[in-house]
Design a protein around this motif. Structure first.
Motif: not given
Length: 581
Positions: A65-84
């Motif tokens: 459960y915690m690992v999946v939440l971590l991956f959500i944060g990582i994917f979200d970070f990549i998405k925001e960085a690429v969008l910027t």
């Protein structure tokens, strides 16, 4: 066919950055898929471990459960960085295209659009388009995919609960649509009013000395307050819709969660789902409303972007100077400065339809003829010069150089034909040499030196820290008279055969004016000269004087002839002599 600058810029950037596009797609899919996993794990944690009071797999599931939440944060970070990164690249592409468009704009555009409006298109409108990528359309796509995934997951738990969720979506859509329409209207109004405020600030700063001299601070402040109030009202509308939207969604979420708990209670057991499913469903419902809440903010960004896109595309589709597609060259138009004919052929001009500034101007100039235009303020003398240089297009008739319409000559070639000097010398960021060359790479240092020598500034410039390479960081480096001489140097550095002087002695004292006139007399020996003056006594020696009145040429002739047969000219000369004596 209407071109879409924004669409083309976006496509170009996406084509040039395929790897970034793929990374963005990977991040978006990762965020959507990973966000659907935690509720499923929560269901198994409760039903398989807590309810039977067996915790053999609890630690493992909690870790997952915690690992999946971590991956959500990582994917979200990549998405925001690429969008910027993509947003900045698209912003750069749009602004470069807009600047290229601005270079091709006809001069009438700058007469009919104030500075603030143009600046607003380059800054506020393009920034709004950028926000569409950093927090707008991609975010909305992600959230829409999350909503679809959540509805499917809930339906798998219980078709009845899925039906309730499915009924909920049209209600949210209607609410969102209502806010969308109102916010779009308010955003478009705000774009227009921001441009008006920007223009007022620019105008106030540009004319601050005149405002203070005539004690017009209160008048300007009153107008500024009015513009700000109008702008505030539109911003208030946007903020109102934005602030009401989020609480409305929160209230609906609370009601829906309450209904799920009641229908899943032991007494009713209408949904027929386990405690783990209830917990997972509540988390999914919460996750359902989170993207819907985000849609409100993303919707606002998109509305701002849409209004910005409309204004940028409208700018891009404005008419351009037709001369930019011409292949005419100065050397072909004027092979010899001894063989120049400048003709005004029935020239009429209007800034606004129905109001003639100039009417039926007919005049033929011989090679190296000197003509001075005189007349009361507002009769159209400066406008006539803009027409001569092809910055404005006559409403009727035309002006030709050796039979070629000046309006069809490319702007890049006009400086080789016309040299223009007026009473306002505008400094640019750069060296002394660049004040003269205007950073034209085709102008050599020898040409700059010759121009300085011609106007008598060689010794003064040589005493500066780095000669002609001295950076001009202050208006005080040159006196007013020296700025006027720099203006002449700027006009003659490309050795144009036709010079235009627009009231250039108006701000000079008598001693500086005398020196200035001597430089003009020297320039007039090998050029066709057109000049404008209000002080007839200080005009340079000319062959012809043209008197303008009510937009027409009232009379023409040599100064000697006009002294004999024109009462206005004779009386004006006499009045000036009396005033200056």
């Amino acid at each position: 066919m209407r071109n879409s600058l924004v669409k083309n810029s976006i496509i170009n950037v996406l084509k040039k950055n395929i790897k970034i596009d793929v990374l963005l797609l990977f991040a978006v899919c990762g965020v959507v898929m990973a966000s659907l996993i935690p509720p499923q794990i929560l269901k198994y944690i409760i039903d398989g471990n807590l309810v039977p009071k067996s915790n053999n797999r609890l630690l493992f599931l909690a870790t997952i459960y915690m690992v999946v939440l971590l991956f959500i944060g990582i994917f979200d970070f990549i998405k925001e960085a690429v969008l910027t990164v993509l947003g900045q690249k698209i912003t750069k592409e749009i602004r470069l295209e807009m600047m290229e468009k601005l270079k091709r704009m006809c001069t009438m555009f700058f007469s009919s659009n104030d500075t603030g409006t143009v600046v607003s298109r380059f800054t506020n409108d393009v920034d709004a388009i950028n926000s569409m990528f950093t927090g707008g359309i991609i975010g909305m796509m992600v959230d829409c995919l999350k909503v679809i995934g959540i509805v499917v997951s809930i339906w798998m738990f219980s078709p009845k609960l899925g039906g309730i969720t499915f009924i909920l979506l049209p209600i949210i859509y209607v609410i969102t649509r209502i806010f969308q329409k109102r916010m779009l209207k308010a955003q478009i109004e705000n774009r227009i009013l921001v441009g008006r405020v920007n223009n007022h600030i620019s105008e106030s700063l540009k004319n601050i000395q005149m405002i203070k001299s005539y004690s017009k601070e209160s008048y300007m402040e009153k107008n500024y307050s009015s513009f700000l109030l109008d702008n505030y009202k539109t911003v208030e509308k946007v903020n109102f819709y934005d602030s009401v939207f989020s609480p409305t969604i929160q209230l609906i979420r609370a009601v829906v969660i309450g209904i799920i708990v009641i229908l899943s209670s032991k007494q009713l057991n209408y949904l027929g789902i386990s405690i783990g499913m209830v917990a997972a469903s509540i988390e999914l419902i919460s996750n359902l409303f989170t993207p819907i809440e985000n849609l409100g903010m993303e919707l606002q960004n998109i509305q701002q972007a849409v209004s910005g896109i409309h204004r940028v595309n409208d700018f891009y589709n404005l008419p351009e100077d037709q001369c930019e597609i011409s292949e005419l060259k100065a050397k072909d138009i004027i092979p010899s400065r001894d063989d120049i004919t400048l003709c005004f052929n029935n020239v009429t001009f209007q800034y606004e339809e129905g109001t003639d500034i100039l009417q039926n101007i007919n005049l033929d100039l011989s090679p190296q003829e000197k003509v001075t235009f005189v007349g009361r303020t507002g009769v159209g003398k400066s406008t006539l010069f803009k027409l001569v240089m092809g910055f404005l297009k006559p409403t009727d008739g035309n002006i030709t150089v050796n039979g070629i319409d000046v309006y069809t000559i490319p702007n890049s070639e006009k400086r080789k034909i016309f040299g223009y000097v007026n009473q306002s010398f505008h400094m640019i960021n750069g060296t002394v040499a660049e004040q003269i060359s205007l950073k034209d790479e085709h102008i050599t240092r020898d040409q700059i030196g010759n121009a300085l020598d011609f106007v008598g500034l060689t010794d003064y410039v040589a005493d500066l820290e780095k000669d002609i390479d001295t950076q001009v960081t202050s208006d005080t480096l040159f006196s007013q008279g020296q700025k006027e001489l720099l203006a002449i140097a700027r006009a003659i550095v490309a050795d144009p055969p036709i010079l235009l002087f627009d009231e250039i002695t108006a701000n000079l004292d008598s001693i500086t004016e005398e020196k200035f006139i001597s430089v003009l007399q020297k320039a007039s020996k090998s050029h066709t000269i057109l000049s404008i003056t209000h002080r007839l006594c200080s005009m340079i020696a000319c062959d012809t004087v043209a008197i303008l009145e009510d937009g027409r040429i009232k009379n023409t002739g040599s100064p000697e002839v006009l002294l004999q047969n024109d009462d206005w000219y004779r009386n004006h000369i006499a009045l000036e002599k009396l005033t200056w004596s």
